[in-house]
Design an enzyme around this catalytic site. Structure first.
Site, PDB file in Angstrom:
ATOM      1  N   HIS A   9       0.867  -1.171   0.000  1.00  0.00           N
ATOM      2  CA  HIS A   9       0.000   0.000   0.000  1.00  0.00           C
ATOM      3  C   HIS A   9       0.911   1.230   0.000  1.00  0.00           C
ATOM      4  CE1 HIS A   9      -2.488  -3.174   1.748  1.00  0.00           C
ATOM      5  NE2 HIS A   9      -3.562  -2.468   1.367  1.00  0.00           N
ATOM      6  N   HIS A 168      28.081  -0.405  10.284  1.00  0.00           N
ATOM      7  CA  HIS A 168      26.825   0.189   9.829  1.00  0.00           C
ATOM      8  C   HIS A 168      26.088  -0.836   8.977  1.00  0.00           C
ATOM      9  CE1 HIS A 168      28.617   0.946   5.815  1.00  0.00           C
ATOM     10  NE2 HIS A 168      29.716   1.101   6.512  1.00  0.00           N
TER      11      HIS A 168
END
Length: 325
Positions: A9, A168
């Site tokens: 959506h 990271h």
């Protein structure tokens, strides 16, 4: 290669596709389908058919959708029956799930095999702080990678990387998936003195992998310990080439260093998008090369390798121009 279609959506599918590309690298045979506020089920089905037709192989397709029972899911499901022996649908799409699906395509050849495999990582990627909020059942359900701590032998070094960002997303996902370490070790005097950075790095470790922060001298001692690390697969992270050079000169037995990211700061030149050099940086790389090391210049495993000699040559020319100006 198994095709992947992300359906949602709104623009969620496009956003998660972009995020995964930043972390794992650009991917082929991946399409997005979105249901916008002014669209209905027929619009989604038409987009879905177009996306399927654009894949290299329409037989092996994995659909990752945002919500079980929602319109994107229902439209995929309406097409599923004719392909149920090959296709697979997984609802509850999240970023760990998608990255695991990308990694799984390197070794798995069917959509159903990948679908079954990625569920654990999708669940494992959901964590809570404070940790006490997790139920004992949830904590116990997370798979734990077995280690051989205490077995005779030294570390096996699966990756040594220079990256100013240290631990990271690209390291915690794509490089960890590729190299399968049991320990990630940040080797830095500066970070070892910073309790906050140490804590954040330890919390950023991917599931099943322990993260540590040690000074360079301590890493040299650990590398010489032949009693406690047998079976341990170490991924080393250095902030800069100077720390890597100290480690190598001290006896850490590295053969190749991955050069991923070196941030720009005053006094440095930047010959490409991700690597910036001072004269001290260049001198450190020259010494590492004389010590017999080779360099693997890539942000993520899927990237093509860069030529560090050429990059350093450009950096040296720019530094020389700055001095002369």
């Amino acid at each position: 290669m198994v095709g992947i279609i992300l359906a949602s959506h709104g623009n969620f599918a496009e956003g998660i596709f972009q995020s995964a590309s930043m972390i794992f690298g650009e991917q082929k045979n991946v399409k997005t389908v979105t249901l916008m506020p002014n669209e209905g089920p027929d619009d989604v089905k038409a987009k879905m058919k177009k996306a399927i037709a654009s894949l290299d192989d329409q037989e092996e397709v994995l659909f990752l959708v945002d919500l079980w029972g929602g319109t994107p899911f229902n439209q995929v499901n309406s097409l599923f029956e004719e392909h149920k022996d090959k296709w697979a649908i997984v609802a509850g799409m999240n970023l760990p799930m998608l990255i695991e699906a990308y990694a799984s395509r390197l070794s798995m050849n069917t959509a159903r095999e990948i679908a079954a495999h990625i569920l654990a990582m999708a669940k494992e990627g959901i964590k809570i702080r404070p940790e006490a909020l997790e139920t004992e059942k949830t904590a116990a359900a997370a798979p734990v990678r077995q280690s051989n701590t205490g077995a005779p032998g030294k570390f096996k070094y699966v990756l040594a990387r220079i990256d100013s960002r240290l631990l990271h997303g690209q390291v915690a996902t794509s490089w960890t998936k590729t190299t399968q370490p049991t320990r990630i070790i940040v080797v830095s005097d500066t970070v070892a003195r910073d309790e906050l950075r140490k804590k954040l790095i330890q919390q950023a470790a991917p599931p099943g992998v322990k993260a540590h922060v040690v000074p360079v001298d301590q890493m040299i001692k650990l590398a010489k310990d032949d009693q406690h690390f047998g079976g341990q697969r170490a991924l080393l992270l250095f902030e800069n080439p100077q720390d890597a050079l100290r480690a190598v000169e001290g006896g850490v037995p590295l053969k190749t260093i991955n050069v991923g990211s070196m941030a720009h700061s005053p006094g440095k030149v930047q010959p490409n998008k991700v690597l910036a050099f001072s004269q001290d940086d260049i001198d450190a790389f020259v010494k590492l090369k004389k010590a017999g090391l080779t360099f693997d210049v890539r942000k993520v495993p899927n990237d093509s390798k860069g030529d560090l000699d050429e990059i350093i040559k450009k950096a040296q020319e720019e530094l020389n121009r700055v001095r002369q100006s």
